[in-house]
Design a protein around this motif. Structure first.
Motif, PDB file in Angstrom:
ATOM      1  N   GLN A   1       0.830  -1.207   0.000  1.00 58.06           N
ATOM      2  CA  GLN A   1       0.000   0.000   0.000  1.00 58.06           C
ATOM      3  C   GLN A   1       0.868   1.262   0.000  1.00 58.06           C
ATOM      4  OE1 GLN A   1      -2.787  -0.088   3.190  1.00 58.06           O
ATOM      5  NE2 GLN A   1      -4.031   1.565   2.399  1.00 58.06           N
ATOM      6  N   ARG A   2       0.505   2.231  -0.817  1.00 59.84           N
ATOM      7  CA  ARG A   2       1.236   3.492  -0.858  1.00 59.84           C
ATOM      8  C   ARG A   2       0.966   4.311   0.405  1.00 59.84           C
ATOM      9  NH1 ARG A   2      -1.588   3.970  -5.638  1.00 59.84           N
ATOM     10  NH2 ARG A   2      -2.524   5.886  -4.802  1.00 59.84           N
ATOM     11  N   LYS A   3       1.912   5.157   0.744  1.00 59.25           N
ATOM     12  CA  LYS A   3       1.776   5.979   1.945  1.00 59.25           C
ATOM     13  C   LYS A   3       0.583   6.926   1.858  1.00 59.25           C
ATOM     14  CE  LYS A   3       6.663   5.966   3.275  1.00 59.25           C
ATOM     15  NZ  LYS A   3       7.863   6.796   3.541  1.00 59.25           N
ATOM     16  N   ASP A   4       0.272   7.388   0.638  1.00 60.35           N
ATOM     17  CA  ASP A   4      -0.835   8.333   0.474  1.00 60.35           C
ATOM     18  C   ASP A   4      -2.171   7.631   0.206  1.00 60.35           C
ATOM     19  OD1 ASP A   4      -0.100   7.349  -1.989  1.00 60.35           O
ATOM     20  OD2 ASP A   4      -0.382   9.243  -3.057  1.00 60.35           O
ATOM     21  N   GLU A   5      -2.159   6.305   0.258  1.00 62.84           N
ATOM     22  CA  GLU A   5      -3.383   5.548  -0.008  1.00 62.84           C
ATOM     23  C   GLU A   5      -4.074   5.226   1.311  1.00 62.84           C
ATOM     24  OE1 GLU A   5      -4.796   1.383  -2.198  1.00 62.84           O
ATOM     25  OE2 GLU A   5      -2.695   1.976  -2.188  1.00 62.84           O
ATOM     26  N   PRO A   6      -5.241   5.808   1.570  1.00 61.83           N
ATOM     27  CA  PRO A   6      -5.888   5.611   2.873  1.00 61.83           C
ATOM     28  C   PRO A   6      -6.565   4.237   2.972  1.00 61.83           C
ATOM     29  CG  PRO A   6      -7.295   6.941   1.464  1.00 61.83           C
ATOM     30  CD  PRO A   6      -6.019   6.692   0.693  1.00 61.83           C
ATOM     31  N   LEU A   7      -6.731   3.778   4.208  1.00 58.68           N
ATOM     32  CA  LEU A   7      -7.551   2.594   4.438  1.00 58.68           C
ATOM     33  C   LEU A   7      -9.015   2.964   4.245  1.00 58.68           C
ATOM     34  CD1 LEU A   7      -5.842   1.159   7.657  1.00 58.68           C
ATOM     35  CD2 LEU A   7      -5.543   0.393   5.295  1.00 58.68           C
ATOM     36  N   ILE A   8      -9.801   2.005   3.796  1.00 55.15           N
ATOM     37  CA  ILE A   8     -11.211   2.274   3.505  1.00 55.15           C
ATOM     38  C   ILE A   8     -12.077   1.587   4.552  1.00 55.15           C
ATOM     39  CG2 ILE A   8     -13.044   2.111   1.788  1.00 55.15           C
ATOM     40  CD1 ILE A   8     -10.848   1.839  -0.337  1.00 55.15           C
ATOM     41  N   PRO A   9     -12.614   2.323   5.514  1.00 60.05           N
ATOM     42  CA  PRO A   9     -13.459   1.696   6.536  1.00 60.05           C
ATOM     43  C   PRO A   9     -14.837   1.340   5.986  1.00 60.05           C
ATOM     44  CG  PRO A   9     -13.424   4.064   6.844  1.00 60.05           C
ATOM     45  CD  PRO A   9     -12.474   3.770   5.703  1.00 60.05           C
ATOM     46  N   ILE A  10     -15.519   0.444   6.658  1.00 57.77           N
ATOM     47  CA  ILE A  10     -16.893   0.118   6.294  1.00 57.77           C
ATOM     48  C   ILE A  10     -17.803   1.196   6.873  1.00 57.77           C
ATOM     49  CG2 ILE A  10     -18.739  -1.595   6.479  1.00 57.77           C
ATOM     50  CD1 ILE A  10     -16.601  -3.717   6.938  1.00 57.77           C
ATOM     51  N   PRO A  11     -18.588   1.858   6.048  1.00 52.52           N
ATOM     52  CA  PRO A  11     -19.443   2.942   6.571  1.00 52.52           C
ATOM     53  C   PRO A  11     -20.568   2.402   7.444  1.00 52.52           C
ATOM     54  CG  PRO A  11     -19.973   2.488   4.279  1.00 52.52           C
ATOM     55  CD  PRO A  11     -18.766   1.654   4.597  1.00 52.52           C
ATOM     56  N   GLY A  12     -21.095   3.261   8.311  1.00 51.11           N
ATOM     57  CA  GLY A  12     -22.257   2.883   9.112  1.00 51.11           C
ATOM     58  C   GLY A  12     -21.901   2.028  10.311  1.00 51.11           C
ATOM     59  N   THR A  13     -22.942   1.507  10.960  1.00 52.68           N
ATOM     60  CA  THR A  13     -22.783   0.665  12.151  1.00 52.68           C
ATOM     61  C   THR A  13     -23.646  -0.590  12.012  1.00 52.68           C
ATOM     62  OG1 THR A  13     -24.578   1.863  13.258  1.00 52.68           O
ATOM     63  CG2 THR A  13     -22.321   2.633  13.665  1.00 52.68           C
ATOM     64  N   PRO A  14     -23.311  -1.657  12.759  1.00 51.64           N
ATOM     65  CA  PRO A  14     -24.126  -2.871  12.709  1.00 51.64           C
ATOM     66  C   PRO A  14     -25.550  -2.611  13.190  1.00 51.64           C
ATOM     67  CG  PRO A  14     -21.988  -3.321  13.706  1.00 51.64           C
ATOM     68  CD  PRO A  14     -22.103  -1.830  13.590  1.00 51.64           C
ATOM     69  N   PRO A  15     -26.508  -3.438  12.785  1.00 52.32           N
ATOM     70  CA  PRO A  15     -27.909  -3.216  13.166  1.00 52.32           C
ATOM     71  C   PRO A  15     -28.165  -3.557  14.629  1.00 52.32           C
ATOM     72  CG  PRO A  15     -27.696  -5.280  11.972  1.00 52.32           C
ATOM     73  CD  PRO A  15     -26.362  -4.616  11.911  1.00 52.32           C
ATOM     74  N   ASP A  16     -29.263  -3.043  15.139  1.00 50.58           N
ATOM     75  CA  ASP A  16     -29.714  -3.343  16.497  1.00 50.58           C
ATOM     76  C   ASP A  16     -30.300  -4.753  16.504  1.00 50.58           C
ATOM     77  OD1 ASP A  16     -30.777  -3.455  19.009  1.00 50.58           O
ATOM     78  OD2 ASP A  16     -32.176  -1.782  18.763  1.00 50.58           O
ATOM     79  N   LEU A  17     -29.709  -5.666  17.294  1.00 46.79           N
ATOM     80  CA  LEU A  17     -30.165  -7.056  17.295  1.00 46.79           C
ATOM     81  C   LEU A  17     -31.381  -7.284  18.184  1.00 46.79           C
ATOM     82  CD1 LEU A  17     -26.829  -9.073  17.140  1.00 46.79           C
ATOM     83  CD2 LEU A  17     -28.416  -8.472  15.304  1.00 46.79           C
ATOM     84  N   ILE A  18     -31.877  -6.220  18.837  1.00 52.13           N
ATOM     85  CA  ILE A  18     -33.193  -6.334  19.480  1.00 52.13           C
ATOM     86  C   ILE A  18     -34.278  -6.313  18.403  1.00 52.13           C
ATOM     87  CG2 ILE A  18     -34.845  -5.149  20.989  1.00 52.13           C
ATOM     88  CD1 ILE A  18     -32.573  -4.321  22.757  1.00 52.13           C
ATOM     89  N   LYS A  19     -34.038  -5.519  17.363  1.00 52.46           N
ATOM     90  CA  LYS A  19     -34.955  -5.482  16.217  1.00 52.46           C
ATOM     91  C   LYS A  19     -34.136  -5.626  14.933  1.00 52.46           C
ATOM     92  CE  LYS A  19     -38.512  -2.577  18.377  1.00 52.46           C
ATOM     93  NZ  LYS A  19     -39.264  -1.303  18.279  1.00 52.46           N
ATOM     94  N   PRO A  20     -33.629  -6.828  14.652  1.00 49.69           N
ATOM     95  CA  PRO A  20     -32.817  -7.010  13.448  1.00 49.69           C
ATOM     96  C   PRO A  20     -33.652  -6.805  12.196  1.00 49.69           C
ATOM     97  CG  PRO A  20     -33.319  -9.134  14.450  1.00 49.69           C
ATOM     98  CD  PRO A  20     -33.793  -8.082  15.407  1.00 49.69           C
ATOM     99  N   PRO A  21     -33.049  -6.347  11.116  1.00 50.35           N
ATOM    100  CA  PRO A  21     -33.804  -6.111   9.878  1.00 50.35           C
ATOM    101  C   PRO A  21     -34.385  -7.396   9.316  1.00 50.35           C
ATOM    102  CG  PRO A  21     -31.435  -5.946   9.492  1.00 50.35           C
ATOM    103  CD  PRO A  21     -31.619  -6.031  10.966  1.00 50.35           C
ATOM    104  N   ALA A  22     -35.473  -7.256   8.593  1.00 51.18           N
ATOM    105  CA  ALA A  22     -36.131  -8.428   8.001  1.00 51.18           C
ATOM    106  C   ALA A  22     -35.287  -9.033   6.891  1.00 51.18           C
ATOM    107  CB  ALA A  22     -37.502  -8.029   7.462  1.00 51.18           C
ATOM    108  N   GLY A  23     -34.575  -8.193   6.152  1.00 53.65           N
ATOM    109  CA  GLY A  23     -33.773  -8.676   5.039  1.00 53.65           C
ATOM    110  C   GLY A  23     -32.333  -8.897   5.427  1.00 53.65           C
ATOM    111  N   CYS A  24     -31.444  -8.624   4.510  1.00 49.90           N
ATOM    112  CA  CYS A  24     -30.014  -8.777   4.752  1.00 49.90           C
ATOM    113  C   CYS A  24     -29.559  -7.780   5.812  1.00 49.90           C
ATOM    114  CB  CYS A  24     -29.237  -8.568   3.452  1.00 49.90           C
ATOM    115  SG  CYS A  24     -27.439  -8.598   3.671  1.00 49.90           S
ATOM    116  N   SER A  25     -28.856  -8.262   6.837  1.00 53.93           N
ATOM    117  CA  SER A  25     -28.417  -7.393   7.936  1.00 53.93           C
ATOM    118  C   SER A  25     -27.404  -6.354   7.489  1.00 53.93           C
ATOM    119  CB  SER A  25     -27.817  -8.248   9.057  1.00 53.93           C
ATOM    120  OG  SER A  25     -28.772  -9.149   9.558  1.00 53.93           O
TER     121      SER A  25
END
Length: 333
Positions: free
Chosen positions: A264-288
């Motif tokens: 990896q180049r020094k000027d190449e940033p890491l790419i984080p996953i946007p957002g946060t995991p879902p609430d498992l008290i009310k998980p989504p009906a579809g793909c989490s």
């Protein structure tokens, strides 16, 4: 290879003030004799709850196993009494916990803590247990074990305490070792040493390993297969070569993109996953992962995908609608 551990359709929930936390949702996997399997994912994905469920260590209440089966050496663990489980824990299945400082008893010498399991499960004398404890400390790379067996946990460094935990877990020569985040809070040099110790012990003793971690980087040199968990579900599994070279689930690709690379180049940033995991008290009906996925389609919102087999492999599968043959007919969200 013969199957040592088989988990089928396991679902585990925790009853809390705010409702039911669906920590594990219908997961299935197996571990074969002599195999090392990694379970990876973000914090809160259900990795540790899976390990605690195998060991029957989740407190009940608030936890409860809603459905499923956990078979070890063809014996159903969920049907055993607590007394029967005590003959399994430490004897047939060993476990390394996350934080060795809080897992080790500060009032007992490390020798006494290694000897405890041997005396209870192996019915050996005090002298034989002491000799075995010295042998185990030497095996995990602690110098001068005859003297250090008399010392207390606070007299050891973090890496040395983790080695003691490995010695305790392997003292009775269990068939399966569960390592729950064994390198947490250790610097990268000590991480590499601990992983090398585990790999060497697996080869010498033939122990199967379940390695639980959030870091894909630490599993590359140790594990044979990788299971990727997200929001209490298994979203991808396959050999380590398949996961690293041909990741099929968007979440797995996101984890790999967030790892630093040597090229990896020094000027190449890491790419984080946007957002946060879902609430498992009310998980989504579809793909989490739908809300965080840049490939999400309409079908992802309301329908949770099953594991789709990857063409050309009998071990690789991913739970993603993009792998469905009609995926290209869907309209993006």
């Amino acid at each position: 290879m013969k199957t040592l551990l088989e988990v089928k359709n396991l679902s585990v929930s925790f009853d809390v003030y705010g409702g039911e936390v669906q920590a594990i949702r219908d997961i299935s996997f197996n571990v074969k004799k002599g195999e090392a399997v990694a379970i990876v994912g973000e914090s809160g994905s259900g990795k540790s709850v899976t390990a605690q469920s195998i060991m029957r260590l989740n407190p009940s209440p608030p936890s409860r196993i809603k459905q499923g089966s956990i078979k070890f050496e063809d014996q159903e663990l969920l049907s055993l009494t607590e007394r029967q489980m005590q003959t399994v824990r430490g004897n047939k299945i060993g476990m390394i916990f996350q934080d060795p400082m809080t897992s080790l008893n500060p009032t007992l010498t490390v020798g006494a803590q290694i000897m405890e399991g041997l005396i209870k499960h192996q019915n050996v004398s005090q002298a034989d247990a002491k000799a075995r404890a010295i042998e185990m400390l030497n095996l995990v790379g602690i110098p001068n074990p005859e003297a250090r067996i008399k010392q207390y946990p606070h007299q050891f460094s973090g890496g040395m305490r983790q080695r003691v935990m490995i010695a305790i877990a392997l003292a009775c020569n269990p068939s399966l070792l569960i390592a729950d985040e064994p390198t947490t809070a250790l610097d990268v040099t000590i991480q590499a040493q601990i992983m090398r110790v585990m790999k060497d012990l697996q080869q010498k003793m033939g122990t199967s390993i379940i390695l639980i971690t959030h870091d894909l980087g630490v599993v590359a040199d140790v594990c044979d297969r990788v299971i990727v968990m997200y929001a209490g579900r298994i979203v991808e599994q396959g050999t380590k070569w398949e996961i690293f070279s041909n990741p099929q689930h968007p979440y797995t690709r996101g984890l790999l993109r967030s790892l630093p690379r040597l090229d990896q180049r020094k000027d190449e940033p890491l790419i984080p996953i946007p957002g946060t995991p879902p609430d498992l008290i009310k998980p989504p009906a579809g793909c989490s992962f739908c809300a965080r996925c840049d490939e999400a389609m309409k079908v992802c919102v309301d329908n949770d995908p099953n594991l789709h087999a990857i063409k050309g492999s009998d071990s690789h599968g991913a739970a993603c609608w993009m792998l469905h043959p009609y995926a290209n007919r869907e309209v993006p969200v």
